[in-house]
Design an enzyme around this catalytic site. Structure first.
Site, PDB file in Angstrom:
ATOM      1  N   ASP A   8       0.855  -1.194   0.000  1.00 19.80           N
ATOM      2  CA  ASP A   8       0.000   0.000   0.000  1.00 19.80           C
ATOM      3  C   ASP A   8       0.893   1.247   0.000  1.00 19.80           C
ATOM      4  OD1 ASP A   8      -3.088   0.861   1.227  1.00 19.80           O
ATOM      5  OD2 ASP A   8      -1.444   2.276   1.471  1.00 19.80           O
ATOM      6  N   ASP A 103      -4.306   2.316  -4.761  1.00 17.47           N
ATOM      7  CA  ASP A 103      -2.961   2.359  -4.163  1.00 17.47           C
ATOM      8  C   ASP A 103      -2.539   1.091  -3.433  1.00 17.47           C
ATOM      9  OD1 ASP A 103      -4.162   2.609  -1.554  1.00 17.47           O
ATOM     10  OD2 ASP A 103      -2.486   3.873  -0.937  1.00 17.47           O
ATOM     11  N   GLU A 104      -3.315   0.024  -3.575  1.00 14.94           N
ATOM     12  CA  GLU A 104      -2.905  -1.168  -2.833  1.00 14.94           C
ATOM     13  C   GLU A 104      -3.322  -2.460  -3.526  1.00 14.94           C
ATOM     14  OE1 GLU A 104      -5.421  -1.831   0.876  1.00 14.94           O
ATOM     15  OE2 GLU A 104      -5.972   0.196   0.275  1.00 14.94           O
TER      16      GLU A 104
HETATM   17  P1  TTP Z   1      -5.210   4.968   1.839  1.00 14.93           P
HETATM   18  O1  TTP Z   1      -4.222   3.942   1.397  1.00 14.93           O
HETATM   19  O2  TTP Z   1      -6.220   4.571   2.854  1.00 14.93           O
HETATM   20  O3  TTP Z   1      -4.471   6.230   2.466  1.00 14.93           O
HETATM   21  P2  TTP Z   1      -3.128   6.938   2.028  1.00 14.93           P
HETATM   22  O4  TTP Z   1      -2.408   6.189   0.969  1.00 14.93           O
HETATM   23  O5  TTP Z   1      -3.406   8.381   1.721  1.00 14.93           O
HETATM   24  O6  TTP Z   1      -2.308   6.910   3.376  1.00 14.93           O
HETATM   25  P3  TTP Z   1      -1.652   5.614   4.116  1.00 14.93           P
HETATM   26  O7  TTP Z   1      -1.950   4.430   3.280  1.00 14.93           O
HETATM   27  O8  TTP Z   1      -0.184   5.907   4.188  1.00 14.93           O
HETATM   28  O9  TTP Z   1      -2.287   5.578   5.454  1.00 14.93           O
HETATM   29  O10 TTP Z   1      -5.994   5.523   0.600  1.00 14.93           O
HETATM   30  C1  TTP Z   1      -5.378   5.667  -0.681  1.00 14.93           C
HETATM   31  C2  TTP Z   1      -5.914   6.898  -1.375  1.00 14.93           C
HETATM   32  O11 TTP Z   1      -7.339   6.813  -1.499  1.00 14.93           O
HETATM   33  C3  TTP Z   1      -5.629   8.185  -0.621  1.00 14.93           C
HETATM   34  O12 TTP Z   1      -4.346   8.713  -0.921  1.00 14.93           O
HETATM   35  C4  TTP Z   1      -6.760   9.050  -1.088  1.00 14.93           C
HETATM   36  C5  TTP Z   1      -7.917   8.093  -1.334  1.00 14.93           C
HETATM   37  N1  TTP Z   1      -8.844   8.156  -0.186  1.00 14.93           N
HETATM   38  C6  TTP Z   1      -9.947   9.014  -0.241  1.00 14.93           C
HETATM   39  O13 TTP Z   1     -10.154   9.681  -1.247  1.00 14.93           O
HETATM   40  N2  TTP Z   1     -10.771   9.093   0.837  1.00 14.93           N
HETATM   41  C7  TTP Z   1     -10.568   8.378   1.984  1.00 14.93           C
HETATM   42  O14 TTP Z   1     -11.349   8.492   2.958  1.00 14.93           O
HETATM   43  C8  TTP Z   1      -9.448   7.483   2.036  1.00 14.93           C
HETATM   44  C9  TTP Z   1      -9.191   6.667   3.275  1.00 14.93           C
HETATM   45  C10 TTP Z   1      -8.617   7.416   0.943  1.00 14.93           C
HETATM   46 MG    MG Z   2      -2.127   4.124   1.170  1.00 18.63          MG
HETATM   47 MG    MG Z   3      -4.828   2.071   0.508  1.00 17.47          MG
END
Ligand code: TTP
Ligand code: MG
Ligand code: MG
Length: 356
Positions: A8, A103-104
């Protein structure tokens, strides 16, 4: 023994913005809607998180907590481009990848693990490769199952690498907050806490009967995951056409109860239409769209053809539970049936206005 990685990106949208604009690197960055409107934070850089800024927080609140934070509008086209690139890198390592959102992804690297290269080595190399190719960091969890790998990847963010050795799952999970478990949304977490269940270890001490009484079929399933038992495969494929009904939610949700209720209603609609047509099908499908518009389907083929609402809901509910994860937000849910027992042509039921 399987070896599964969950990878991720760290602060995905915010990190892409920092990559593209050197002037904002190392600074608190919040990506999302404007503070004037009702905009919320999609992603906060780790510098911004020091001020208590989190995803889904109103942008206005975020800028109150950190007035010098830099607000950037989302650029989905760019994030999609980066997403495609990282998935290609994952696919070079193994064809068995399952993207969970932009992103994952899960990667089944069982075939890659050997006496010379253990899971940690493979995960480490993957991180290095992504950093070299894209200039971004991912956090990786490695374990024998999807749920444990997913929880592990989150533990040492950013730029984390957490390996849970086979046999160590239970000890690894026990001290963690129940909120980290699949299928435990904020509401369920609150209810668990009200029962004195704070950690995953607290949960696994309860009996299956008690859990079933309190939380329905999700109860014993949560316990199973809490013990590190999860044999769901990494799924690479998508399904095909079906008789279906779907709804876009007024507001994205990750709440297991609300989603289950919706699955029940959609199943009812599908069943009614099947009934009118007098057909039955073997394959129940669940369609899901995440807040970032990632769309995918899951399906299960049953030993007997079904057409009753309860049977469809039961199967779709099991598929749903497997997709719930802390922080995973859904914007659309669909239920469908295919693999028809009769020769009649399947037809798509038109979606109605959101009744949710
Ligand atoms: P995440 O992987 O949950 O968050 P992140 O990559 O920003 O941070 P980390 O993994 O390091 O904790 O989500 C991936 C992307 O999805 C995030 O960059 C933006 C989008 N997203 C939203 O638009 N709304 C949300 O509520 C969440 C959780 C994520
Ligand atoms: Mg992330
Ligand atoms: Mg994610």
């Amino acid at each position: 023994m399987r070896h599964i990685l969950h990878a991720d990106f760290d602060a995905f949208y915010a990190s892409v913005e920092q990559l593209d604009n050197p002037a904002i690197r190392g600074k608190p960055v919040v990506v999302g809607g404007s503070p004037e409107g009702r905009g919320v934070v999609a992603s906060a850089s780790y510098e911004a998180r020091k001020y208590g800024i989190r995803s889904a927080m109103p942008m206005r609140t975020a800028l109150q907590r950190c007035p010098h934070a830099i607000q950037v509008n989302s650029n989905f086209t760019r994030y999609r481009e980066v997403s495609r690139k990282v998935m290609d890198i994952f696919r070079e390592l193994t064809p068995t990848i399952e993207p969970l959102s932009m992103d994952e992804a899960y990667l089944d690297v069982t075939e890659r693990v050997s006496a010379r290269h253990d899971a940690r080595e493979i995960a480490y190399r993957l991180k290095r490769h992504v950093k070299a190719e894209l200039g971004l960091t991912i956090s990786v969890g490695a374990a024998a199952s999807k749920s444990v790998a997913k929880i592990a990847s989150d533990l040492e963010k950013p730029d984390g690498l957490t390996v849970v050795e086979p046999g160590a799952e239970r000890a690894f999970l026990a001290p963690l907050s129940v909120g980290r478990l699949w299928g435990v949304g904020p509401k369920t977490e609150q209810r668990l806490r009200a029962e004195g269940i704070e950690t995953i270890g607290d949960l696994t001490e309860r009996s299956d009967d008690w859990l079933k009484k309190m939380f329905g079929r999700n109860g014993p399933y949560m316990k199973k995951l809490g013990l590190g038992e999860d044999d769901r495969p990494v799924q690479t494929h998508r399904g095909s056409k079906s008789v279906s009904a779907e709804t876009t939610l007024r507001q994205d949700t990750g709440d297991p109860e609300a989603l289950e209720e919706l699955v029940n209603r959609l199943s009812h609609r599908v069943a009614r239409d099947l009934d009118r047509k007098g057909i039955q099908g073997y394959t129940v499908k669940l369609k899901l769209r995440l807040s970032d518009f990632t769309t995918f389907t899951r399906q299960v083929t049953l030993p007997e053809p079904v057409s009753a609402s309860e049977q469809i809901a039961e199967a779709a509910g099991v598929l749903l539970i497997a997709e719930l994860e802390p922080g995973r937000m859904f914007r659309l849910v669909g239920v469908g049936l295919s693999g028809f027992a009769s020769e009649e042509e399947p037809e798509v039921i038109q979606p109605r206005l959101p009744g949710f």
